[in-house]
Every structure is written in structure tokens, then in C-alpha cells.
Design a protein around this motif. Structure first.
Motif, PDB file in Angstrom:
ATOM      1  N   ALA A 217       0.857  -1.192   0.000  1.00  0.00           N
ATOM      2  CA  ALA A 217       0.000   0.000   0.000  1.00  0.00           C
ATOM      3  C   ALA A 217       0.888   1.235   0.000  1.00  0.00           C
ATOM      4  O   ALA A 217       1.937   1.261   0.641  1.00  0.00           O
ATOM      5  CB  ALA A 217      -0.916   0.000   1.220  1.00  0.00           C
ATOM      6  N   VAL A 218       0.447   2.239  -0.726  1.00  0.00           N
ATOM      7  CA  VAL A 218       1.168   3.507  -0.777  1.00  0.00           C
ATOM      8  C   VAL A 218       0.153   4.633  -0.633  1.00  0.00           C
ATOM      9  O   VAL A 218      -0.938   4.594  -1.198  1.00  0.00           O
ATOM     10  CB  VAL A 218       1.965   3.650  -2.092  1.00  0.00           C
ATOM     11  CG1 VAL A 218       1.047   3.580  -3.299  1.00  0.00           C
ATOM     12  CG2 VAL A 218       2.770   4.936  -2.109  1.00  0.00           C
ATOM     13  N   LYS A 219       0.517   5.629   0.177  1.00  0.00           N
ATOM     14  CA  LYS A 219      -0.392   6.745   0.418  1.00  0.00           C
ATOM     15  C   LYS A 219      -0.008   7.919  -0.460  1.00  0.00           C
ATOM     16  O   LYS A 219       1.172   8.282  -0.566  1.00  0.00           O
ATOM     17  CB  LYS A 219      -0.347   7.149   1.884  1.00  0.00           C
ATOM     18  CG  LYS A 219      -1.395   8.191   2.254  1.00  0.00           C
ATOM     19  CD  LYS A 219      -1.446   8.427   3.754  1.00  0.00           C
ATOM     20  CE  LYS A 219      -2.540   9.438   4.119  1.00  0.00           C
ATOM     21  NZ  LYS A 219      -2.622   9.669   5.577  1.00  0.00           N
ATOM     22  N   ILE A 220      -1.010   8.514  -1.119  1.00  0.00           N
ATOM     23  CA  ILE A 220      -0.812   9.683  -1.978  1.00  0.00           C
ATOM     24  C   ILE A 220      -1.735  10.779  -1.458  1.00  0.00           C
ATOM     25  O   ILE A 220      -2.970  10.596  -1.419  1.00  0.00           O
ATOM     26  CB  ILE A 220      -1.118   9.366  -3.447  1.00  0.00           C
ATOM     27  CG1 ILE A 220      -0.312   8.157  -3.916  1.00  0.00           C
ATOM     28  CG2 ILE A 220      -0.836  10.559  -4.331  1.00  0.00           C
ATOM     29  CD1 ILE A 220      -0.658   7.684  -5.312  1.00  0.00           C
ATOM     30  N   SER A 221      -1.180  11.891  -1.047  1.00  0.00           N
ATOM     31  CA  SER A 221      -1.977  12.964  -0.457  1.00  0.00           C
ATOM     32  C   SER A 221      -2.065  14.153  -1.418  1.00  0.00           C
ATOM     33  O   SER A 221      -1.219  14.348  -2.293  1.00  0.00           O
ATOM     34  CB  SER A 221      -1.347  13.415   0.875  1.00  0.00           C
ATOM     35  OG  SER A 221      -0.021  13.889   0.667  1.00  0.00           O
ATOM     36  N   GLY A 222      -3.117  14.926  -1.217  1.00  0.00           N
ATOM     37  CA  GLY A 222      -3.291  16.162  -1.986  1.00  0.00           C
ATOM     38  C   GLY A 222      -3.775  15.948  -3.402  1.00  0.00           C
ATOM     39  O   GLY A 222      -3.535  16.807  -4.266  1.00  0.00           O
ATOM     40  N   VAL A 223      -4.487  14.851  -3.677  1.00  0.00           N
ATOM     41  CA  VAL A 223      -4.979  14.617  -5.036  1.00  0.00           C
ATOM     42  C   VAL A 223      -6.248  15.424  -5.272  1.00  0.00           C
ATOM     43  O   VAL A 223      -6.981  15.779  -4.335  1.00  0.00           O
ATOM     44  CB  VAL A 223      -5.253  13.106  -5.279  1.00  0.00           C
ATOM     45  CG1 VAL A 223      -4.000  12.295  -5.105  1.00  0.00           C
ATOM     46  CG2 VAL A 223      -6.354  12.604  -4.372  1.00  0.00           C
ATOM     47  N   LYS A 224      -6.524  15.699  -6.516  1.00  0.00           N
ATOM     48  CA  LYS A 224      -7.756  16.379  -6.906  1.00  0.00           C
ATOM     49  C   LYS A 224      -8.522  15.463  -7.856  1.00  0.00           C
ATOM     50  O   LYS A 224      -8.110  15.206  -8.974  1.00  0.00           O
ATOM     51  CB  LYS A 224      -7.443  17.699  -7.595  1.00  0.00           C
ATOM     52  CG  LYS A 224      -8.700  18.512  -7.933  1.00  0.00           C
ATOM     53  CD  LYS A 224      -8.351  19.838  -8.559  1.00  0.00           C
ATOM     54  CE  LYS A 224      -9.617  20.636  -8.851  1.00  0.00           C
ATOM     55  NZ  LYS A 224      -9.314  21.952  -9.477  1.00  0.00           N
ATOM     56  N   VAL A 225      -9.638  14.964  -7.362  1.00  0.00           N
ATOM     57  CA  VAL A 225     -10.439  14.005  -8.139  1.00  0.00           C
ATOM     58  C   VAL A 225     -11.332  14.774  -9.101  1.00  0.00           C
ATOM     59  O   VAL A 225     -12.231  15.516  -8.686  1.00  0.00           O
ATOM     60  CB  VAL A 225     -11.284  13.118  -7.206  1.00  0.00           C
ATOM     61  CG1 VAL A 225     -12.117  12.133  -8.025  1.00  0.00           C
ATOM     62  CG2 VAL A 225     -10.389  12.366  -6.227  1.00  0.00           C
ATOM     63  N   THR A 226     -11.059  14.605 -10.370  1.00  0.00           N
ATOM     64  CA  THR A 226     -11.827  15.295 -11.409  1.00  0.00           C
ATOM     65  C   THR A 226     -12.054  14.334 -12.578  1.00  0.00           C
ATOM     66  O   THR A 226     -11.753  13.138 -12.490  1.00  0.00           O
ATOM     67  CB  THR A 226     -11.082  16.539 -11.926  1.00  0.00           C
ATOM     68  OG1 THR A 226      -9.822  16.121 -12.467  1.00  0.00           O
ATOM     69  CG2 THR A 226     -10.861  17.546 -10.814  1.00  0.00           C
ATOM     70  N   GLU A 227     -12.540  14.920 -13.655  1.00  0.00           N
ATOM     71  CA  GLU A 227     -12.739  14.136 -14.880  1.00  0.00           C
ATOM     72  C   GLU A 227     -11.386  13.788 -15.499  1.00  0.00           C
ATOM     73  O   GLU A 227     -10.436  14.579 -15.445  1.00  0.00           O
ATOM     74  CB  GLU A 227     -13.580  14.947 -15.858  1.00  0.00           C
ATOM     75  CG  GLU A 227     -13.984  14.197 -17.109  1.00  0.00           C
ATOM     76  CD  GLU A 227     -14.863  15.046 -18.015  1.00  0.00           C
ATOM     77  OE1 GLU A 227     -15.009  14.690 -19.203  1.00  0.00           O
ATOM     78  OE2 GLU A 227     -15.395  16.067 -17.534  1.00  0.00           O
TER      79      GLU A 227
END
Length: 800
Positions: A217-227
């Protein structure tokens, strides 16, 4: 699995190969191609058009009359029923003559009285994927009048059936690797960064190593979920997937690119560490398909510190932990699950997904970290965010492949010397195997189907081409066996009967015991046409039901049941046959059971369809006799009456005086039970006897060189005397000049006024001819009188 040709072109150059060549290459290598379809705008006459005005249709509330600019000298009037557009929008316009596929050609016409000179199109109508209800709204900067074929790339989708032993082909990388090896061309390997790893730490607790030996498992922070970007949506839509958002789409893209399933959790919905454990018996889990499932102790789940199941391991994520538009931090899962465990859970829950489809066939354990790193890199590029530290790892990577020795002597023997060792080693190298010392080869982790030396030989033969391997044997003549001749004879019967308007039935070999008992026979059943003796019935030791208690001693009960179903469906003419096996004990069970092939016929109802010019007549016993005669050409077929319980009329079927079967007519009461108001006739023939009489050399008579002469005779006989007795007596007389005879008239008078009620009048015509000369009248008269005298002496008849 759907494979996109455009997607494959990212891996290797196939421009020099036609679709047929790709199809043949895969098919002859054991990868079945189920279909090839083209995707994209189907016609060059579909162009960008702008709506200039839209007025209400004068005679339809849901239609509007639009004036559109399609890049022509003048505006084009089109009637449209969509609601999602406004004046100024640009949409696809199919001009007259545009073929939208399936024979749908756009033409000028009228809709509710108003001229419509084309069609404004939705995405689904022009080979694209619908993203909204109504017209496909094109970007504002689209050039008016430009064909959509120049804007949207066409694609070809190859649908392949991948066998369970080749999970390595369940991705575009795997398919490209296979095609590169088969075609002998180079491929471009995807650029995948190396993943930094660390221990499980506070992110993973692995408590189910039997079901999940390896979890990351790897954690990714600060993503922006868009199209997702257009290129990503295009790739997914091409293979039939619906884009959701950039994070989920990347996991799906990685799956179909590399072949290893991934799953993304919303980190905000995970309390503490991910706990990979076995489910509690009766534990509830709500999956992404919005269905709730009751789990068992054999199911593996991914939960958190609260104990709530977040995902069903290797099968599907949970509804409450999925990525949404509000997600900012994610945990990307990549793991290896034991195939048998996933297969058992998927089958028991009737829950299948792209992930379970791959895990239960055996995914590549070495691809766990590779896929995770590939997807993590794409997420940071397309959704932003930052990878938090190294990838947490728990458990150990299973080692499922090893080294295999190539037996060069066996290779040369099986390949017939058609390939050199160097070329064979080149094929194995292209397939991804690594040459070690001597004849040893290291098997890649994705080829779990190559554990033996003979598997390597098969791979070489598959890629080299089986048609290139010389045959060591030549064809030799083999005499036709009894089984072959019996099969050919039965097929000839089928062709003859279907040509006569019959339908073949296939009924079950187990029937109810009541079908053989005249006292309890029910509707939809009938007694065997050939009578049963004591001990004939073969009973099933442990029948499934009362309706499947005995092995059928006859085919006729099944035929009658078939006729009953057809009568209920309104069928007027019944012509059915079945060729199958019947079972009877020999001598009341004292010897071995007898299994014999039989042909059963059923006829009833109308003989011909009724019409305005003629009325149909009901089928009678002579119709079924004529059918039997057509099956036994040039043979004398006779019905010899024999009373049988359960039938109004029954007889033995004789061919050249030898019994070959049985004939019967159902009673009127039975016909009424079945719903038929006309007689129903049955016949059952022993195929072995019929084959002996109906096959072999047939002697053809020469055309007569001399004229013949006919004489008629009318005789009065007892009404109970069968016609077969007359035919037997004529044949026994053996008159050399007599070449044929036939009955042409039958008269009875039950009142006794014109003929005694116990008598009948039968009229025959007899035809005489000499093969050597033209006969004189006296010769014919003498031969005829001798025949009549013989008949009068042999039979209880008088001539009229």
C-alpha cells in the motif's frame, strides 16, 4: 477480453499487418479471436454543424425545427427531438447519404409534415460513447463543416477468448508481448519507475497470509479528483469501460495496460492500518455494486482498525470506502491473492469483476510493485498530489516459477527437424524466457503454464507454426466399420424423413413406469408400439423421480409426449421421428440387457395445409406405410394385423416377409386426451434389420422392350381378411409373366343391401409382360386364369 488496436500500437508497430493477418496469427497460435469490430465515426458525411435557430414544430410538442450551418452555401433545415442543446451549440450532423451502420441510411424526408434534410446526432448514433442524454455537444472551437472522421480517431477492437491457463494475455502489455513473439517484431516496453519499499509500518496488518501472501500500500496525499483527460477516457471507452474519475480510471487503465488489479481507498474513510484478515461468518459487506453480501469464514477482506470491511479482497471494493469527488488523500492497494481462495469466494457469492477474473486465474506476483508504481506515477501526473514515503510491504512475494530444461532430443523428434536449435531458442527468448547454463531456461513469473520441458516444446511449435511441422505419417485406407455404416445409414434416414416434412425429436432415455402399463397410462404418454413381455423392463436403481424410473423400452412414449406439446401449441399436422436407443431385458432378465437402435415415427392431423383451392384430408395408415416404403425402396412392405392392448389398430411391419417393426393407431379416447380430433399413428422400426434390407447393391431393371397387357379382377372376400393375405398368395404363385399388381377399389356395405355385411369387394389390376417377345392375348388370358384359380384355391374368395 477486448483489445484496442490503437492501444496495442503504443507497444509495437502493427501497421505492416492487415486485420486478417493479425487474426490468423493469433488464431493459429491458440488465442481464439471471437470478433473484430470497427469503432469510430462510420461515414465521412457526418460533419460539424452549428445550430443557428430552433423553432417549435407546428404539429409536435416534442420536436423543434432547426436551421443549422453544416459548412455549405446555405443553411439546412433539420427536425430534432433532443432537448440538451441551445442555439449556437455545435453538434454532429449526418447529411443525406450518410450510412450510420446496420443499413440505416440518412435520407431527406418529412417529420410530421415538415421537411427534414439530415439528422443531428447523439454520440451513440455515430459510433461514439454517450456521455449525456441527447445530442453530442462538440467543443466551441470545432470547425464547421469538418468531417468528424478527421476529429475523432477510428479504432479497431479485437475480442479474444483467453483460455484459463494464459492469464498473462489479459492485458495490452501481455497481448503485445505475445504478438511481438509471434510476428518476430520488437516492442516498446512501458516506462515504469522503480518503487521504494519499506516494512508494513502503521499502514498494513497482514493476518491472512494463506489467502493473501503479499500486500502493498502507498499513500498519496493532496490529489484532486476530477474528470479524466480525453486520451484516458478514449482508451477506456474503446474497450467498453465507462470513465468515472481520474483516480479510478487510472486503476482501470493500469489493469488493462499491465494486467494486475489495483484498488484505491479514500484515506479519510480508513481508521488506522489496513487489516487483511479472514471474514467472520455471517459478516455483512456492501460492495461497489450497491448490493449487500453475507460473508463466510473463507472470504478474505480488507478492513481497518474499526473492524469494518472496506473491500472484499481480490474481488471488489466497498461502497463506503471508495474514491469520490471530495477525496483528497488515497491509499493505493496492490496485492497478490491466492487464486483458489478468490475463485471459491467469487463463485459462492456470485460476484465477479475484472479483478477476480484475473486473480482467480493466477496473476503475476512480480507485477504487484510494478503496477503500483505505474499507477502512482500516473495519479501524481493527472490528479496532482504527492507520494507519502515508500510503499509499505507486508508478506513475501510468492515464487511460482523456476527453471525448466529443454530436451533437445525430444524437440527434434516432435518437430521433425523442421527448426534449428538456434531458432527454437530465439522463440523462447522472444516469449520472455531467459537462457541459463546448458539447456536450462528461467521461466518468467507471468508464465505459470510452463512447468515442464514438454511445455517449452509446445511453445516452440505454437510460435513456429504447426503447419510447418512435417507429418511423419501418410494417410492410409481404412475399411468402413460397422459403427461408420450404421451412422451413415441413420443420417440417410434423417435426410429422407426431413425431406418428407418430418421433424426430428430427441427425448430423454428415462421414462415413467406408467408409460408401459395400459391400466394407468396418462395423458402425454403412450404404450410401446412393440408389446412388452414379463421382465422386459430395465429399472433404475435410484431414480431421480417417478417420471425417470425406467430405461425406455420404446421410443413411442416420448414421441407421443412431443405430439401432445405441439397440439397444445396449435400444430395441425404432426410428423415427428426419433432415432435412438431402447433398452429391454432379454428373456426376463436372465441374459444381458438388450440395447438396440430404433426409428420411431408419429403421424397425425392434416396431411396437407388447407387452402382456398382445396380442403386438407386427415392422415391415415396408408400415409405412414408410404413413408416406410420410401425408407425401404424396392422392398415389399406389408402390415400384418396383430392385436395389442392399448391400441385400436396394431400390426407387425413386414419387409420381404421378415418382421422389422410394429405399427399402431392410438385409440380415439387417447387422441381426445391429447387434444387431437384426428387419428394418430405410430410405427417403430428396428434399424439393424432395416439397414440389412435397405442397403447394399440395388439392381436396376432395364426398360421393357415389349409391350405388356393388363387384366382386372374383382373378388368377394370376408370383410376380416387382410389384404396382406392376397399379396402373399399372389407372390407365392410366382407367375413369370406377372410384373406388377395393385388394389384399385374396395367396397363394403354395412347395411347388407348391395353386399352381405360380412363381405367386401376388392378389385385388383394385374399387369403381364414377357421380356422376350410381344405376347398374344391367349398367353395373357391363360396366365391370368391360372392366377385366379390359384387365388380361389388358396383364399376364401369368389370372383364377381
Amino acid at each position: 477480453m477486448n483489445v484496442s488496436l490503437n492501444w496495442l500500437n503504443d507497444h509495437l508497430d502493427l501497421s505492416h499487418m492487415s486485420l486478417q493477418e493479425i487474426d490468423d496469427l493469433l488464431t493459429f497460435a491458440g488465442v481464439e479471436v471471437e470478433g473484430i469490430a470497427s469503432k469510430g465515426v462510420p461515414s465521412e458525411k457526418i460533419v460539424v454543424a452549428q445550430v443557428k435557430s430552433a423553432e417549435q414544430h407546428p404539429d409536435a410538442d416534442k420536436l423543434k425545427v432547426c436551421m443549422v450551418d453544416a459548412g455549405e452555401d446555405e443553411l439546412r433545415q433539420i427536425v430534432c427531438g433532443a432537448k440538451n442543446y441551445k442555439v449556437g451549440d455545435k453538434a454532429p450532423c449526418a447529411l443525406p447519404g450518410a450510412d450510420l451502420g446496420g443499413g440505416f441510411m440518412i435520407k431527406e424526408g418529412k417529420l410530421r409534415g415538415v421537411a427534414s434534410l439530415g439528422m443531428l446526432c447523439a454520440a451513440g448514433e455515430i459510433g461514439m460513447t454517450d456521455v449525456e442524454d441527447g445530442l453530442m455537444i462538440l467543443p466551441k472551437d470545432s470547425e464547421i463543416g469538418k468531417p468528424l472522421q478527421e476529429i475523432f480517431d477510428a479504432d479497431t477492437i479485437i475480442e479474444v477468448e483467453v483460455t484459463p491457463n494464459r492469464p498473462d494475455l489479459l492485458s495490452h502489455t501481455g497481448m503485445a508481448r505475445e504478438l511481438a513473439a509471434l510476428a518476430g517484431i520488437d516492442r516498446k516496453k512501458p516506462e515504469i519507475p522503480a518503487a521504494e519499499t519499506s516494512g508494513a509500518g502503521d499502514l498494513i496488518k497482514l493476518n491472512a497470509t494463506d489467502s493473501c501472501p503479499y500486500y502493498t500500500a502507498v499513500k498519496i496525499s493532496g490529489v484532486k479528483v476530477t474528470e479524466s483527460p480525453e486520451w484516458l477516457k478514449t482508451k477506456l471507452e474503446a474497450i467498453g469501460l465507462r470513465p468515472i474519475n481520474n483516480v479510478v480510471d487510472i486503476t482501470n487503465y493500469a489493469l488493462h495496460e499491465l494486467g494486475h488489479p489495483l484498488h484505491a481507498f479514500d484515506a479519510a474513510k480508513v481508521e488506522g492500518a489496513l487489516d487483511i484478515r479472514m471474514a467472520a461468518k455471517g459478516e455483512k459487506f456492501k460492495a461497489l455494486d450497491e448490493e449487500e453480501y453475507t460473508l463466510d469464514a473463507e472470504d478474505v477482506v480488507i478492513s481497518d482498525a474499526s473492524g469494518k470491511a472496506l473491500a472484499l479482497g481480490g474481488i471488489m471494493g466497498g461502497l463506503d470506502s471508495g474514491v469520490t469527488e471530495s477525496t483528497t488523500d488515497i491509499i493505493l492497494e496492490s496485492a497478490y491473492f491466492t487464486p483458489s481462495k478468490i475463485r471459491r469466494s467469487s463463485r459462492r457469492l456470485a460476484l465477479s469483476s475484472d479483478s477476480s477474473y484475473r486473480f482467480e486465474r493466477g496473476s503475476d506476483p512480480q507485477a504487484v510493485l510494478t503496477s503500483s508504481a505505474f499507477a502512482a506515477k500516473l495519479i501524481t501526473e493527472l490528479a496532482g498530489g504527492k507520494i507519502e514515503g515508500a510503499t509499505a510491504v507486508a508478506g513475501e512475494v510468492p515464487v511460482l516459477t523456476g527453471t525448466v530444461d529443454l530436451d533437445t532430443a525430444k524437440l527434434d523428434q516432435l518437430m521433425g527437424g523442421s527448426i534449428s536449435l538456434a531458432d527454437a531458442e530465439g522463440i523462447l527468448t522472444r516469449l520472455g524466457l531467459e537462457k541459463l547454463e546448458g539447456s536450462s531456461w528461467k521461466i518468467p513469473s507471468y508464465r505459470l503454464d510452463l512447468p515442464r520441458h514438454i511445455d517449452l516444446v509446445e511453445e516452440i511449435a505454437r510460435v513456429h507454426g504447426l503447419d510447418n511441422v512435417p507429418s511423419r505419417f501418410t494417410g492410409t485406407f481404412a475399411h468402413e466399420s460397422e459403427v461408420d455404416s450404421a451412422y451413415d445409414y441413420q443420417m440417410s434416414l434423417r435426410k429422407t424423413l426431413t425431406g418428407l416434412g418430418f421433424y426430428e425429436t430427441q427425448t430423454i432415455k428415462l421414462i415413467a413406469e406408467r408409460s408401459t402399463d395400459a391400466t394407468v397410462a396418462q395423458m402425454d404418454t403412450a404404450l410401446p408400439a412393440r408389446p412388452l413381455q414379463d421382465g422386459d423392463i430395465v429399472r433404475v436403481a435410484l431414480p431421480l423421480s417417478e417420471d425417470h424410473a425406467i430405461m425406455r423400452p420404446s421410443l413411442t412414449p416420448g414421441l407421443v409426449a412431443t405430439a401432445a406439446r405441439n397440439i397444445r401449441q396449435g400444430v395441425k399436422s404432426l410428423r415427428f421421428f426419433e432415432i435412438g436407443r431402447q433398452f429391454r431385458n432379454a428373456g426376463g432378465g436372465k441374459a444381458k440387457d438388450i440395447e438396440a437402435d430404433s426409428l420411431a415415427l408419429l403421424m397425425g392431423g392434416d396431411s396437407d395445409p388447407s387452402g382456398w383451392s382445396s380442403n386438407s384430408k386427415a392422415i391415415d395408415a396408408f400415409d405412414i406405410k408410404a413413408v416406410i416404403e420410401s425408407l425401404l425402396p424396392n422392398r415389399l412392405v406389408q402390415f400384418s394385423p396383430r392385436e395389442r392392448e392399448g391400441f385400436i389398430l396394431s400390426a407387425d411391419i413386414l419387409c420381404e416377409g421378415k418382421p422389422v417393426g410394429a405399427f399402431a393407431q392410438l385409440s380415439p379416447a387417447k387422441c381426445r386426451e391429447l387434444g387431437s380430433n384426428t387419428p394418430i399413428y405410430l410405427a417403430e422400426l428396428e434399424l439393424k434389420k432395416c439397414q440389412q434390407l435397405g442397403t447394399g447393391a440395388t439392381q436396376v431393371d432395364e426398360l421393357p422392350q415389349f409391350p405388356g397387357s393388363s387384366r382386372d379382377a374383382a373378388m368377394e372376400a370376408p370383410v376380416s381378411m387382410p389384404n396382406a393375405d392376397i399379396e402373399k398368395a399372389v407372390k407365392k404363385h410366382n407367375e413369370m409373366l406377372l410384373v406388377s399388381y395393385a388394389c384399385f377399389d374396395l367396397f363394403t356395405d354395412p347395411t347388407g343391401e348391395k353386399l352381405p355385411a360380412d363381405k367386401k369387394s376388392i378389385a385388383y389390376t394385374f399387369h403381364y409382360r414377357s421380356p422376350e417377345r410381344t405376347m398374344k392375348a391367349k398367353e395373357v388370358d391363360d396366365a391370368h386364369q391360372k392366377l385366379l384359380a390359384h387365388l380361389a384355391k388358396t383364399l376364401p374368395i369368389t370372383f364377381r
